[in-house]
Motif scaffolding. Sequence first.
Motif, PDB file in Angstrom:
ATOM      1  N   ASP A   1       0.815  -1.216   0.000  1.00  0.00           N
ATOM      2  CA  ASP A   1       0.000   0.000   0.000  1.00  0.00           C
ATOM      3  C   ASP A   1       0.846   1.263   0.000  1.00  0.00           C
ATOM      4  OD1 ASP A   1      -2.376  -1.358  -0.194  1.00  0.00           O
ATOM      5  OD2 ASP A   1      -2.848  -1.256   1.941  1.00  0.00           O
ATOM      6  N   ALA A   2       2.000   1.227   0.671  1.00  0.00           N
ATOM      7  CA  ALA A   2       2.882   2.401   0.668  1.00  0.00           C
ATOM      8  C   ALA A   2       3.406   2.673  -0.741  1.00  0.00           C
ATOM      9  CB  ALA A   2       4.047   2.199   1.635  1.00  0.00           C
ATOM     10  N   LEU A   3       3.764   1.610  -1.459  1.00  0.00           N
ATOM     11  CA  LEU A   3       4.231   1.768  -2.837  1.00  0.00           C
ATOM     12  C   LEU A   3       3.093   2.241  -3.740  1.00  0.00           C
ATOM     13  CD1 LEU A   3       6.391   1.498  -5.031  1.00  0.00           C
ATOM     14  CD2 LEU A   3       5.779  -0.938  -5.191  1.00  0.00           C
ATOM     15  N   LEU A   4       1.928   1.630  -3.585  1.00  0.00           N
ATOM     16  CA  LEU A   4       0.780   2.030  -4.403  1.00  0.00           C
ATOM     17  C   LEU A   4       0.412   3.491  -4.166  1.00  0.00           C
ATOM     18  CD1 LEU A   4      -1.548  -1.104  -4.136  1.00  0.00           C
ATOM     19  CD2 LEU A   4       0.002  -0.470  -6.000  1.00  0.00           C
ATOM     20  N   ALA A   5       0.491   3.927  -2.913  1.00  0.00           N
ATOM     21  CA  ALA A   5       0.187   5.325  -2.600  1.00  0.00           C
ATOM     22  C   ALA A   5       1.182   6.260  -3.284  1.00  0.00           C
ATOM     23  CB  ALA A   5       0.186   5.553  -1.092  1.00  0.00           C
ATOM     24  N   ALA A   6       2.459   5.889  -3.297  1.00  0.00           N
ATOM     25  CA  ALA A   6       3.472   6.725  -3.955  1.00  0.00           C
ATOM     26  C   ALA A   6       3.234   6.772  -5.468  1.00  0.00           C
ATOM     27  CB  ALA A   6       4.874   6.194  -3.653  1.00  0.00           C
ATOM     28  N   VAL A   7       2.882   5.631  -6.044  1.00  0.00           N
ATOM     29  CA  VAL A   7       2.607   5.583  -7.481  1.00  0.00           C
ATOM     30  C   VAL A   7       1.393   6.443  -7.810  1.00  0.00           C
ATOM     31  CG1 VAL A   7       1.786   4.075  -9.350  1.00  0.00           C
ATOM     32  CG2 VAL A   7       3.693   3.359  -7.887  1.00  0.00           C
ATOM     33  N   PHE A   8       0.330   6.255  -7.055  1.00  0.00           N
ATOM     34  CA  PHE A   8      -0.885   7.015  -7.331  1.00  0.00           C
ATOM     35  C   PHE A   8      -0.656   8.507  -7.130  1.00  0.00           C
ATOM     36  CE2 PHE A   8      -5.097   8.726  -6.177  1.00  0.00           C
ATOM     37  CZ  PHE A   8      -5.706   8.519  -7.408  1.00  0.00           C
ATOM     38  N   GLN A   9       0.045   8.861  -6.075  1.00  0.00           N
ATOM     39  CA  GLN A   9       0.341  10.280  -5.812  1.00  0.00           C
ATOM     40  C   GLN A   9       1.128  10.883  -6.972  1.00  0.00           C
ATOM     41  OE1 GLN A   9      -0.652  11.903  -2.906  1.00  0.00           O
ATOM     42  NE2 GLN A   9       0.068  13.814  -3.759  1.00  0.00           N
ATOM     43  N   GLY A  10       2.106  10.147  -7.488  1.00  0.00           N
ATOM     44  CA  GLY A  10       2.899  10.635  -8.621  1.00  0.00           C
ATOM     45  C   GLY A  10       2.065  10.808  -9.876  1.00  0.00           C
ATOM     46  N   ARG A  11       1.217   9.815 -10.160  1.00  0.00           N
ATOM     47  CA  ARG A  11       0.345   9.898 -11.344  1.00  0.00           C
ATOM     48  C   ARG A  11      -0.638  11.058 -11.212  1.00  0.00           C
ATOM     49  NH1 ARG A  11      -0.920   5.433 -14.725  1.00  0.00           N
ATOM     50  NH2 ARG A  11      -3.087   6.020 -14.445  1.00  0.00           N
TER      51      ARG A  11
END
Length: 191
Positions: free
Chosen positions: A56-66
């Motif tokens: 979830d931490a990685l997914l949050a970083a990816v989504f935040q970047g997108r």
Amino acid sequence: MQTRPMRADARRNHDLLVAAAMAVIAEKGPDASLNEIARRAGVGPGTLYRHFPTRDALLAAVFQGRLTRLCAQAEELAEAMPPGEALVAWLRLLITHAMTDHGLGARMMLATSSAGVDCWAMLRGAAERLLHPAQRAGSVRADVEFVDLVELTAGIAQVTADPGRAERLLTLTLDGLRRPRDTTEQTAATG
């Protein structure tokens, strides 16, 4: 509590991991292999877990970047195009964004954490930055709201993976969003 800034190599690894995760998630969805993400980033799994202790931490970083990139594009379009055209161009980007995130956006936006709320606020700000000028210019109906745009574009992204079909559905949707012409204009056009 103060956190120390990342060393240059740690920052580089972090950025490589986020970029690799964006690519892998676009291909395989948010449940993609974390080992594959680490491999594509050119780092070991241990490095991935040091930066992102949970999926979830990685997914949050990816989504935040997108989402940050999508919101920046709204600003660029607002400065470069007339209001109605800028809104339409951004809605196309929003659909493409939703079509390539394989449910990641919905997963993050529905999160009960403050990150979900922050992302929702970012999206609202970008959409309203384009919507309100388009309404003032008469390109979009006055009763259209931010949430209408998000739900309509998300719906289009959910029902098709074909960009041509998505464009057709967006065109039909845009016809409904446009400010109706007054009766005299309609009569003259049909008469």
